[in-house]
Design a protein around this motif. Structure first.
Motif, PDB file in Angstrom:
ATOM      1  N   TRP A   1       2.707 -12.257  -9.073  1.00 26.47           N
ATOM      2  CA  TRP A   1       3.930 -11.761  -9.690  1.00 26.47           C
ATOM      3  C   TRP A   1       4.415 -10.465  -9.052  1.00 26.47           C
ATOM      4  CZ3 TRP A   1       6.060 -13.268 -14.841  1.00 26.47           C
ATOM      5  CH2 TRP A   1       5.608 -14.529 -15.233  1.00 26.47           C
ATOM      6  N   CYS A   2       3.750 -10.043  -8.012  1.00 24.93           N
ATOM      7  CA  CYS A   2       4.091  -8.792  -7.320  1.00 24.93           C
ATOM      8  C   CYS A   2       5.501  -8.902  -6.725  1.00 24.93           C
ATOM      9  CB  CYS A   2       3.067  -8.534  -6.225  1.00 24.93           C
ATOM     10  SG  CYS A   2       3.336  -7.033  -5.278  1.00 24.93           S
ATOM     11  N   PRO A   3       6.386  -7.949  -7.000  1.00 23.11           N
ATOM     12  CA  PRO A   3       7.771  -8.090  -6.549  1.00 23.11           C
ATOM     13  C   PRO A   3       8.010  -7.800  -5.072  1.00 23.11           C
ATOM     14  CG  PRO A   3       7.502  -6.038  -7.749  1.00 23.11           C
ATOM     15  CD  PRO A   3       6.198  -6.764  -7.853  1.00 23.11           C
ATOM     16  N   ASP A   4       7.195  -6.938  -4.442  1.00 26.84           N
ATOM     17  CA  ASP A   4       7.525  -6.564  -3.062  1.00 26.84           C
ATOM     18  C   ASP A   4       6.320  -6.355  -2.154  1.00 26.84           C
ATOM     19  OD1 ASP A   4       6.723  -4.138  -4.267  1.00 26.84           O
ATOM     20  OD2 ASP A   4       8.788  -3.488  -4.534  1.00 26.84           O
ATOM     21  N   ILE A   5       5.353  -5.514  -2.552  1.00 27.66           N
ATOM     22  CA  ILE A   5       4.247  -5.172  -1.656  1.00 27.66           C
ATOM     23  C   ILE A   5       3.456  -6.407  -1.231  1.00 27.66           C
ATOM     24  CG2 ILE A   5       2.026  -3.968  -1.506  1.00 27.66           C
ATOM     25  CD1 ILE A   5       3.242  -1.734  -3.194  1.00 27.66           C
ATOM     26  N   CYS A   6       3.112  -7.253  -2.190  1.00 24.61           N
ATOM     27  CA  CYS A   6       2.260  -8.416  -1.867  1.00 24.61           C
ATOM     28  C   CYS A   6       2.963  -9.439  -0.965  1.00 24.61           C
ATOM     29  CB  CYS A   6       1.756  -9.077  -3.140  1.00 24.61           C
ATOM     30  SG  CYS A   6       0.823  -7.940  -4.188  1.00 24.61           S
ATOM     31  N   PRO A   7       4.164  -9.888  -1.299  1.00 32.04           N
ATOM     32  CA  PRO A   7       4.800 -10.842  -0.383  1.00 32.04           C
ATOM     33  C   PRO A   7       5.084 -10.246   0.992  1.00 32.04           C
ATOM     34  CG  PRO A   7       6.308 -10.227  -2.170  1.00 32.04           C
ATOM     35  CD  PRO A   7       4.958  -9.698  -2.524  1.00 32.04           C
ATOM     36  N   THR A   8       5.414  -8.956   1.028  1.00 30.87           N
ATOM     37  CA  THR A   8       5.642  -8.301   2.322  1.00 30.87           C
ATOM     38  C   THR A   8       4.359  -8.285   3.147  1.00 30.87           C
ATOM     39  OG1 THR A   8       7.390  -6.889   1.423  1.00 30.87           O
ATOM     40  CG2 THR A   8       6.337  -6.151   3.456  1.00 30.87           C
TER      41      THR A   8
END
Length: 200
Positions: free
Chosen positions: A76-83
């Motif tokens: 559910w990570c909004p930015d750090i994880c998918p980046t």
């Protein structure tokens, strides 16, 4: 009388030198101990049991014999994880077939929402060599402690929550020794050589 004074002065100078040497040794030992307390443990000294996206049990000893790259995150990570997962996918592509020799792992810090099935679906958006691990909270806490990482649940308005967590990517060699960490958003010019060093 003069020779006695000289001897006494020489003894004091020698004692001062010995004191400074001892102090330097003690400070070096103290620095080494402090550094060891913040570096990740070798993989063979870690202890946890988690489940991958296919339902298989994974323990640290399963990683030995291959270089390992580990990242903590949650679906559910909004930015750090998918980046970071996109960055990892790009690094693996850049390294090429040698990257097949690595254990590349995302450990979820959100066991309430990240079941193996959820992790599998999420990771299908990234390089297929990235495996996901989840499990009971005490096991995740043990894994995080072994890496000297951290995470915490952060409540949000409306009863929702997010997770704060260490965002670096940990690298280990095939013997399970810590090699380096790749910082969040680190340029591939620096990240890829670190991975290659773990592969050596």
């Amino acid at each position: 009388m003069r020779s006695a004074t000289l001897l006494r002065g020489s003894a004091m100078a020698a004692a001062a030198v010995l004191f400074m040497l001892a102090l330097g040794w003690w400070q070096t030992q103290d620095r080494d101990q402090q550094a060891a307390s913040v570096l990740p443990l070798p993989i063979d000294r870690m202890s946890f049991s988690l489940t991958d996206q296919s339902g298989n049990t994974v323990q640290p000893e399963d990683w030995l014999g291959r270089p390992t790259m580990v990242f903590f995150g949650f679906t559910w990570c909004p930015d750090i994880c998918p980046t970071t997962l996109s960055d990892i996918s790009n690094w693996l592509d850049e390294i090429g077939p040698d990257a097949d020799r690595m254990n590349t792992v995302l450990i979820s810090v959100d066991p309430e929402r990240d079941t193996p099935e959820v992790l599998g679906d999420y990771l299908s958006n990234f390089d297929p060599r990235i495996n996901g691990l989840t499990g009971a909270l005490p096991q995740i806490e043990q894994a995080v402690a072994g890496f000297r990482a951290s995470f915490r649940k952060v409540p949000r308005d409306g009863g929702d929550y997010t997770m704060d967590h260490t965002a670096g990517v940990f690298l280990f060699d095939a013997d399970g020794r810590f090699v380096s960490i790749i910082d969040y958003h680190e340029d591939s010019r620096y990240a890829v050589p670190k991975i290659r060093r773990a592969l050596e």
